[in-house]
Design a protein around this motif. Structure first.
Motif, mmCIF file in Angstrom:
data_model
loop_
_atom_site.group_PDB
_atom_site.id
_atom_site.type_symbol
_atom_site.label_atom_id
_atom_site.label_comp_id
_atom_site.label_asym_id
_atom_site.label_seq_id
_atom_site.Cartn_x
_atom_site.Cartn_y
_atom_site.Cartn_z
ATOM 1 N N THR A 184 0.582 -1.105 0.005
ATOM 2 C CA THR A 184 -0.126 0.002 -0.169
ATOM 3 C C THR A 184 0.609 1.146 -0.036
ATOM 4 O OG1 THR A 184 -1.596 -1.121 1.369
ATOM 5 C CG2 THR A 184 -1.849 1.055 1.145
ATOM 6 N N ALA A 185 1.970 1.395 0.707
ATOM 7 C CA ALA A 185 2.835 2.469 0.753
ATOM 8 C C ALA A 185 3.367 2.735 -0.415
ATOM 9 C CB ALA A 185 3.930 2.165 1.964
ATOM 10 N N LEU A 186 3.903 1.517 -1.211
ATOM 11 C CA LEU A 186 4.630 1.609 -2.561
ATOM 12 C C LEU A 186 3.468 2.250 -3.358
ATOM 13 C CD1 LEU A 186 6.519 -1.568 -2.851
ATOM 14 C CD2 LEU A 186 7.599 0.737 -2.551
ATOM 15 N N ALA A 187 2.288 1.831 -3.380
ATOM 16 C CA ALA A 187 1.280 2.134 -4.332
ATOM 17 C C ALA A 187 1.180 3.870 -4.140
ATOM 18 C CB ALA A 187 -0.235 1.657 -4.071
ATOM 19 N N GLN A 188 1.275 4.320 -3.042
ATOM 20 C CA GLN A 188 1.097 5.850 -2.685
ATOM 21 C C GLN A 188 2.197 6.528 -3.704
ATOM 22 O OE1 GLN A 188 -2.031 6.382 -1.503
ATOM 23 N NE2 GLN A 188 -1.542 4.161 -1.250
ATOM 24 N N GLU A 189 3.432 5.802 -3.813
ATOM 25 C CA GLU A 189 4.589 6.477 -4.545
ATOM 26 C C GLU A 189 4.479 6.203 -5.900
ATOM 27 O OE1 GLU A 189 7.711 7.267 -3.147
ATOM 28 O OE2 GLU A 189 7.064 7.271 -0.913
ATOM 29 N N GLY A 190 2.978 5.622 -6.338
ATOM 30 C CA GLY A 190 2.947 5.382 -7.858
ATOM 31 C C GLY A 190 3.713 3.944 -8.195
ATOM 32 N N ILE A 191 4.098 3.388 -7.427
ATOM 33 C CA ILE A 191 4.768 2.027 -7.710
ATOM 34 C C ILE A 191 4.063 0.911 -7.761
ATOM 35 C CG2 ILE A 191 6.673 0.463 -6.827
ATOM 36 C CD1 ILE A 191 7.991 3.104 -7.633
ATOM 37 N N GLY A 192 4.083 0.005 -8.610
ATOM 38 C CA GLY A 192 3.307 -1.252 -8.726
ATOM 39 C C GLY A 192 3.949 -2.140 -8.427
ATOM 40 N N ALA A 193 3.015 -3.225 -7.645
ATOM 41 C CA ALA A 193 3.779 -4.586 -7.151
ATOM 42 C C ALA A 193 2.940 -5.669 -7.361
ATOM 43 C CB ALA A 193 4.134 -4.288 -5.683
ATOM 44 N N SER A 194 3.361 -7.074 -6.982
ATOM 45 C CA SER A 194 2.415 -7.898 -6.831
ATOM 46 C C SER A 194 3.087 -8.777 -5.922
ATOM 47 C CB SER A 194 2.319 -8.732 -8.105
ATOM 48 O OG SER A 194 3.612 -9.391 -8.540
ATOM 49 N N LEU A 195 2.221 -9.865 -5.381
ATOM 50 C CA LEU A 195 2.759 -10.771 -4.358
ATOM 51 C C LEU A 195 2.864 -12.261 -4.772
ATOM 52 C CD1 LEU A 195 3.129 -10.717 -1.162
ATOM 53 C CD2 LEU A 195 0.678 -11.295 -1.062
ATOM 54 N N GLN A 196 4.016 -12.695 -4.872
ATOM 55 C CA GLN A 196 4.282 -14.049 -5.432
ATOM 56 C C GLN A 196 4.812 -15.174 -4.262
ATOM 57 O OE1 GLN A 196 3.617 -14.588 -8.446
ATOM 58 N NE2 GLN A 196 2.876 -12.280 -8.674
ATOM 59 N N HIS A 197 4.469 -16.521 -4.545
ATOM 60 C CA HIS A 197 5.041 -17.207 -3.718
ATOM 61 C C HIS A 197 5.648 -18.567 -4.239
ATOM 62 C CE1 HIS A 197 1.696 -15.098 -1.572
ATOM 63 N NE2 HIS A 197 2.333 -15.343 -0.464
ATOM 64 N N TYR A 198 7.031 -18.318 -4.365
ATOM 65 C CA TYR A 198 7.544 -19.298 -4.876
ATOM 66 C C TYR A 198 8.508 -20.259 -3.721
ATOM 67 C CZ TYR A 198 6.335 -17.728 -9.506
ATOM 68 O OH TYR A 198 5.771 -17.361 -10.501
ATOM 69 N N ASN A 199 8.220 -19.933 -2.774
ATOM 70 C CA ASN A 199 8.724 -20.447 -1.306
ATOM 71 C C ASN A 199 7.754 -21.800 -1.056
ATOM 72 O OD1 ASN A 199 6.841 -18.152 -0.752
ATOM 73 N ND2 ASN A 199 6.405 -19.263 1.194
ATOM 74 N N PRO A 200 8.114 -22.972 -0.810
ATOM 75 C CA PRO A 200 9.386 -23.285 -0.165
ATOM 76 C C PRO A 200 10.437 -23.573 -1.190
ATOM 77 C CG PRO A 200 7.967 -25.214 0.182
ATOM 78 C CD PRO A 200 7.319 -23.968 -0.501
ATOM 79 N N LEU A 260 11.380 -17.752 4.754
ATOM 80 C CA LEU A 260 10.667 -16.948 3.657
ATOM 81 C C LEU A 260 9.106 -17.127 3.470
ATOM 82 C CD1 LEU A 260 11.547 -15.177 1.227
ATOM 83 C CD2 LEU A 260 11.691 -17.488 -0.172
ATOM 84 N N THR A 261 8.633 -16.180 3.402
ATOM 85 C CA THR A 261 6.946 -16.116 3.460
ATOM 86 C C THR A 261 6.344 -15.775 1.996
ATOM 87 O OG1 THR A 261 6.596 -14.041 4.431
ATOM 88 C CG2 THR A 261 6.676 -15.891 5.705
ATOM 89 N N ALA A 262 6.963 -14.718 1.259
ATOM 90 C CA ALA A 262 6.599 -14.124 -0.012
ATOM 91 C C ALA A 262 7.697 -13.550 -0.499
ATOM 92 C CB ALA A 262 5.619 -13.119 0.381
ATOM 93 N N GLN A 263 7.433 -13.270 -2.052
ATOM 94 C CA GLN A 263 8.398 -12.324 -2.785
ATOM 95 C C GLN A 263 7.449 -11.184 -3.360
ATOM 96 O OE1 GLN A 263 8.068 -16.129 -3.922
ATOM 97 N NE2 GLN A 263 8.897 -16.157 -1.755
ATOM 98 N N MET A 264 8.148 -10.223 -3.490
ATOM 99 C CA MET A 264 7.079 -8.953 -3.847
ATOM 100 C C MET A 264 7.972 -8.103 -4.908
ATOM 101 S SD MET A 264 5.180 -5.869 -1.845
ATOM 102 C CE MET A 264 3.871 -6.716 -1.259
ATOM 103 N N PRO A 265 8.006 -8.417 -6.278
ATOM 104 C CA PRO A 265 8.438 -7.608 -7.379
ATOM 105 C C PRO A 265 7.727 -6.481 -7.548
ATOM 106 C CG PRO A 265 7.255 -9.547 -8.398
ATOM 107 C CD PRO A 265 7.112 -9.527 -6.895
ATOM 108 N N PHE A 266 8.635 -5.311 -7.694
ATOM 109 C CA PHE A 266 7.940 -3.872 -7.928
ATOM 110 C C PHE A 266 8.519 -2.985 -9.039
ATOM 111 C CE2 PHE A 266 10.716 -1.125 -5.580
ATOM 112 C CZ PHE A 266 11.399 -1.702 -4.660
ATOM 113 N N GLY A 267 7.839 -2.221 -9.500
ATOM 114 C CA GLY A 267 8.530 -1.170 -10.360
ATOM 115 C C GLY A 267 7.480 -0.285 -10.899
ATOM 116 N N SER A 268 8.045 0.468 -11.939
ATOM 117 C CA SER A 268 6.921 1.396 -12.483
ATOM 118 C C SER A 268 5.429 0.715 -13.031
ATOM 119 C CB SER A 268 7.604 2.410 -13.798
ATOM 120 O OG SER A 268 8.212 1.283 -14.475
#
Ligand SMILES: Cc1cc2nc3c(=O)[nH]c(=O)nc-3n(C[C@H](O)[C@H](O)[C@H](O)COP(=O)(O)O)c2cc1C
Length: 199
Positions: free
Chosen positions: A136-152, A170-178
């Protein structure tokens, strides 16, 4: 008038088409991520959540690790689709790895034995809260993200690559960018099916 925080929550979406056109410095993003995790609540203020932020070649290395691990288990004829999906994450600016420190859970279990069964559950809840806060904080900066789960699947390789403490799970991976493409419309079930009120 709508609550400001709700407006912020609405701005957070799963953004799958991300790029490297990010205006913020790595330091500014790091501060936002750090503060979001810092101010996320946890059971007994146990502060079990941890994160590793991967920029540049470290970010690309993460998705190369995922690709290598998936190559071993995904049928060859379906691997092109897998590769294409992973490329969309790698196309982003950076990735966040979320962890929960199992050592802290154990300390709290020893100290508050009445809640032994609850601490691992609360830890999972804490990581979810931390992830949502960062997202949510990244979204306020105009940054897009998703939540991924390649663990374990990737846990050991990640630990080896970045010398992660053994007690961090490890609980999650979150790639983010423009944000390179807007998300689709989101469907919501009726509020009345979710919320019961007595007054
Ligand atoms: C606990 C949890 C696990 C999720 N796991 C994944 C995942 O592994 N891969 C993925 O692409 N999205 C994942 N998502 C994202 C959801 O699919 C997404 O949040 C949901 O469809 C609502 O869309 P929105 O994020 O755009 O609001 C996860 C979300 C949550 C809360």
């Amino acid at each position: 008038m709508k609550n400001n925080y709700i407006e912020m929550m609405e701005k957070r979406r799963s953004i799958y088409v991300i790029g490297k056109n990010v205006e913020q410095s790595e330091e500014a993003l790091l501060n936002t991520i750090t503060d979001a995790i810092k101010h996320s609540p946890s059971a007994f203020n146990s502060q079990t959540s941890r994160a590793v932020i991967l920029f540049n070649e470290h970010h690309h290395k993460l998705w190369a690790i995922v690709e290598e691990k998936l190559r071993a288990i995904v049928p060859v004829d379906r691997f092109t689709a897998t590769e294409e999906k992973l490329a969309t994450f790698s196309a982003g600016f950076a990735s966040i790895l979320f962890f929960e420190d199992q050592d802290i859970i154990k300390q709290f279990q020893d100290q508050f034995s009445l809640y032994t069964d609850q601490f691992p559950i609360w830890s999972e809840q804490a990581t979810g809260i931390a992830q949502h806060s960062v997202w949510t904080a990244l979204a306020q900066e105009g940054i897009g993200a998703s939540l991924q789960h390649y663990n374990p699947l990737i846990d050991q390789a990640v630990k080896d690559e970045w010398q992660i403490p053994d007690t961090w799970k490890l609980t999650a991976q979150m790639p983010f960018g423009s944000i390179e493409a807007a998300p689709g419309e989101k469907e919501f079930m009726a509020d009345s099916e979710r919320i019961i009120v007595f007054n």
